[in-house]
Each structure stands twice: as C-alpha cells, then as structure tokens.
Write an enzyme that holds these catalytic residues in place. Structure first.
Site, PDB file in Angstrom:
ATOM      1  N   LYS A   1     -46.133  36.079  81.174  1.00 59.31           N
ATOM      2  CA  LYS A   1     -44.871  35.701  80.892  1.00 59.31           C
ATOM      3  C   LYS A   1     -44.708  34.904  79.662  1.00 59.31           C
ATOM      4  CE  LYS A   1     -42.723  38.519  84.108  1.00 59.31           C
ATOM      5  NZ  LYS A   1     -42.015  39.578  83.477  1.00 59.31           N
TER       6      LYS A   1
ATOM      7  N   ASN B   1     -38.095  45.436  81.570  1.00 56.97           N
ATOM      8  CA  ASN B   1     -38.003  44.754  82.807  1.00 56.97           C
ATOM      9  C   ASN B   1     -39.147  45.261  83.400  1.00 56.97           C
ATOM     10  OD1 ASN B   1     -36.636  43.573  84.837  1.00 56.97           O
ATOM     11  ND2 ASN B   1     -36.982  45.642  85.726  1.00 56.97           N
TER      12      ASN B   1
ATOM     13  N   TYR C   1     -50.174  36.135  85.920  1.00 60.13           N
ATOM     14  CA  TYR C   1     -48.584  36.379  85.889  1.00 60.13           C
ATOM     15  C   TYR C   1     -48.007  35.233  84.896  1.00 60.13           C
ATOM     16  CZ  TYR C   1     -43.889  37.345  87.488  1.00 60.13           C
ATOM     17  OH  TYR C   1     -42.484  37.626  87.519  1.00 60.13           O
TER      18      TYR C   1
HETATM   19  P1  NAD Z   1     -39.960  45.322  91.740  1.00 63.18           P
HETATM   20  O1  NAD Z   1     -41.119  45.059  92.142  1.00 63.18           O
HETATM   21  O2  NAD Z   1     -38.571  45.181  92.512  1.00 63.18           O
HETATM   22  O3  NAD Z   1     -39.800  46.133  90.378  1.00 63.18           O
HETATM   23  C1  NAD Z   1     -40.708  46.138  89.413  1.00 63.18           C
HETATM   24  C2  NAD Z   1     -40.164  47.579  88.686  1.00 63.18           C
HETATM   25  O4  NAD Z   1     -41.121  47.732  87.555  1.00 63.18           O
HETATM   26  C3  NAD Z   1     -40.099  48.894  89.320  1.00 63.18           C
HETATM   27  O5  NAD Z   1     -38.863  49.378  88.889  1.00 63.18           O
HETATM   28  C4  NAD Z   1     -41.472  49.405  89.058  1.00 63.18           C
HETATM   29  O6  NAD Z   1     -41.460  50.755  88.828  1.00 63.18           O
HETATM   30  C5  NAD Z   1     -41.804  48.958  87.593  1.00 63.18           C
HETATM   31  N1  NAD Z   1     -43.345  49.005  87.300  1.00 63.18           N
HETATM   32  C6  NAD Z   1     -44.079  48.151  88.069  1.00 63.18           C
HETATM   33  N2  NAD Z   1     -45.528  48.612  87.783  1.00 63.18           N
HETATM   34  C7  NAD Z   1     -45.105  49.675  86.791  1.00 63.18           C
HETATM   35  C8  NAD Z   1     -45.984  50.631  85.856  1.00 63.18           C
HETATM   36  N3  NAD Z   1     -47.440  50.345  85.880  1.00 63.18           N
HETATM   37  N4  NAD Z   1     -45.388  51.459  85.270  1.00 63.18           N
HETATM   38  C9  NAD Z   1     -44.214  51.519  85.076  1.00 63.18           C
HETATM   39  N5  NAD Z   1     -43.469  50.810  85.810  1.00 63.18           N
HETATM   40  C10 NAD Z   1     -43.888  49.651  86.555  1.00 63.18           C
HETATM   41  O7  NAD Z   1     -39.715  43.715  90.653  1.00 63.18           O
HETATM   42  P2  NAD Z   1     -38.591  42.722  90.368  1.00 63.18           P
HETATM   43  O8  NAD Z   1     -38.581  41.626  91.194  1.00 63.18           O
HETATM   44  O9  NAD Z   1     -37.161  43.654  90.270  1.00 63.18           O
HETATM   45  O10 NAD Z   1     -39.047  42.331  88.872  1.00 63.18           O
HETATM   46  C11 NAD Z   1     -38.510  43.052  87.475  1.00 63.18           C
HETATM   47  C12 NAD Z   1     -39.060  41.995  86.592  1.00 63.18           C
HETATM   48  O11 NAD Z   1     -38.381  40.779  86.778  1.00 63.18           O
HETATM   49  C13 NAD Z   1     -40.408  41.887  86.453  1.00 63.18           C
HETATM   50  O12 NAD Z   1     -40.756  41.769  85.172  1.00 63.18           O
HETATM   51  C14 NAD Z   1     -40.804  40.513  87.117  1.00 63.18           C
HETATM   52  O13 NAD Z   1     -41.853  39.866  86.617  1.00 63.18           O
HETATM   53  C15 NAD Z   1     -39.509  39.785  86.840  1.00 63.18           C
HETATM   54  N6  NAD Z   1     -39.068  38.477  87.620  1.00 63.18           N
HETATM   55  C16 NAD Z   1     -38.804  38.847  88.843  1.00 63.18           C
HETATM   56  C17 NAD Z   1     -38.640  37.353  89.533  1.00 63.18           C
HETATM   57  C18 NAD Z   1     -38.243  37.606  91.153  1.00 63.18           C
HETATM   58  O14 NAD Z   1     -38.098  36.714  91.842  1.00 63.18           O
HETATM   59  N7  NAD Z   1     -37.880  38.861  91.536  1.00 63.18           N
HETATM   60  C19 NAD Z   1     -38.520  36.364  89.227  1.00 63.18           C
HETATM   61  C20 NAD Z   1     -39.166  36.332  87.619  1.00 63.18           C
HETATM   62  C21 NAD Z   1     -39.513  37.332  87.031  1.00 63.18           C
END
Ligand code: NAD
Length: 247
Positions: free
Chosen positions: A159, A90, A155
């Site tokens: 994906k 994730n 991005y």
């Molecule tokens: P967030 O920024 O709240 O959390 C991201 C997580 O990834 C954190 O726990 C962080 O520690 C980890 N991370 C980031 N960079 C890292 C690195 N270099 N090494 C290890 N860990 C790392 O983001 P989120 O919104 O919870 O996103 C989680 C996933 O969901 C991502 O893959 C994101 O692309 C995807 N996503 C999010 C959304 C949204 O609207 N929030 C939409 C589509 C997809």
C-alpha cells in the site's frame, strides 16, 4: 449530483466488499460500469446479484498479472463504448503473518495482486485516456499505508507502493488532464476484515476516534466524489477515509 451519467467506469475487485459497493454507487449515478473479478463464477454471481437489484453491468475476469490479457479486455471495453473515463484499481489481498512465517512466494503474490496488477491495468487504460485528453484513475490504498501494521509486512509494503504510484502518475499524467488519486480506507466491514482474528480487530476499533468500523459505502462515496467534476482540481491525493484512525 456527481455528473457521472454515461461515464465508462472499470472497477477491479468489483465482485464483493468495497468494490461491489462501488459498482452499485456508480450504477446509481447512471454510469456504464464494467467490473473485474478473479473468477468466472464470482463475476457471474455479482452480475446476477446486481441484476436482481435492477443494475445492469458487464463483467470480465482477466488474469491481472497478464499484460496481454488485460490489454485485450481493455480494448474490447473501449470498442464497446468508444471511451474509458474512470478506472478504479481496487482488487487486493491482505496479509497478517509474522515475517518469519511469511514465504517469499506469499510476499511476491501479494505484491503481484496489490501493486503489479494496478500497474498493468493502469498502463492499459492510459493510452485511451491520453487520446481523450481526460480521465480519472483511482486506487484503493489503506490506512496502513501511513504507519504500517504490526504483522503482515507485505500488505503495508504494497500500500505504500500504491501511494507512490498514485503520486507519481498524478504528476506524469497531469499534462493530459488525467487525475490520479487514492482512497485509503480504515477498517471497513467486508469479508477481508471478517477473516481477521478478533484479537487483531478489537484493538484497532479502540483506536478509531469515530468509535466504529466504516461501511463499504463510505469508500464508494469517496470514489464518486474523486471521479466527479467537484474534484476537478484534485490530483495526487491519498484521501484517508478512516474515522481518523490514522492519527
Ligand atoms: P474483498 O476480499 O471483499 O474483495 C477483494 C476483491 O479483490 C474481490 O473482488 C476479488 O475478486 C479481488 N481480487 C482478489 N484477488 C484477486 C486476484 N488475484 N485477481 C483478481 N481480483 C482479485 O476485500 P475488500 O475489503 O473489499 O478490499 C478491497 C480493497 O480495499 C483492497 O485493495 C484492500 O486492500 C482495500 N482495503 C480494505 C480495507 C478493509 O477494511 N476492508 C481497508 C483498507 C483497504
């Protein structure tokens, strides 16, 4: 309900947002959850927060681009529990700059976290799952993996790669009863979305037929379902959880 009692679940990017809520959801199903984060401090903070909620988890912060470090941590987890049942890839970062303003380093860094890290953690768990002759691998994709997005080309590129890895590994690992699926969230209320400017977010909400932003629990629930025996004949699927925003 989901029959996940005692299952060993590794969740990368488990310290906040979608990942942290997914950790909570699996804990509520009595799974043994191991979360990964990027730093000692954020991992400790998440573990402490979960402890206050009555949830016990283990946490690590391997460099997700260091194959040897990841292998060591996965081996440690295997020796601790004797099995590894579910991996939720994730961890991820986003981008929103125009192509002219994006450096090659930024593009490569994004691909390293969103794609290469997913490849390396998956590669490390596969031998254990193959031996068990079962396992579930789940990847966090995005609704931008369907049509792209107007800026931040790295991005959606990453994906689309996540979807490709999901569909390909579903075929490669199916003979070992390892299922590989992805969840493609729409706009979800997390820090990542909060950091996007209003002029980027508002027009997106207007395009969501359900008329609202999703909650991290909406995604966590999809992960629970795809991990469970209820999804035992589902593999190679990109499950869109986005209020129909992709249409
Ligand atoms: P967030 O920024 O709240 O959390 C991201 C997580 O990834 C954190 O726990 C962080 O520690 C980890 N991370 C980031 N960079 C890292 C690195 N270099 N090494 C290890 N860990 C790392 O983001 P989120 O919104 O919870 O996103 C989680 C996933 O969901 C991502 O893959 C994101 O692309 C995807 N996503 C999010 C959304 C949204 O609207 N929030 C939409 C589509 C997809």
């Amino acid at each position: 309900m989901f029959h996940l009692d005692g299952k060993v679940v590794i969740i990368t990017g488990g310290t906040r947002g979608i990942g942290l809520e997914t950790v909570r959801a699996f804990c509520e199903q009595n799974a043994n959850v191991v979360l990964f984060g990027s730093k000692k401090e954020t991992v400790e903070k998440a573990i402490e927060q979960l402890k206050m909620e009555g949830k016990e988890v283990t946490g690590y912060y391997p460099n997700l681009n260091d194959e040897a470090e990841i292998e060591q941590v996965i081996q440690k987890i295997y020796h601790m529990y004797g099995h590894i049942d579910i991996l939720v890839n994730n961890a991820g970062i986003s981008a929103n700059k125009k192509i002219e303003d994006t450096t090659s380093e930024e593009f490569v860094n994004l691909m390293n976290i969103n794609v290469n890290a997913m490849f390396l953690v998956t590669k490390a768990v596969v031998p254990y799952m193959k031996n068990q002759k079962e396992g579930v691998i789940l990847n966090t994709s995005s609704m931008v993996s369907i049509y792209g997005q107007p800026t931040g080309v790295g991005y959606p590129t990453s994906k689309f790669a996540v979807n490709g890895m999901t569909k390909s590994l579903a075929r490669e690992l199916a003979p070992y009863q390892i299922r590989v699926n992805a969840v493609a969230p729409g706009v979800i209320e997390t820090d990542m979305v909060a950091s996007l400017p209003k002029e980027v977010i508002d027009p997106i909400i207007e395009t969501i037929p359900l008329g609202k932003i999703g909650k991290p629990r909406d995604i966590a629930n999809a992960f629970l379902f795809l991990s469970s025996p209820m999804a035992s004949y589902i593999t190679g699927v990109i499950l869109q959880v986005d209020g129909a925003a992709h249409n």
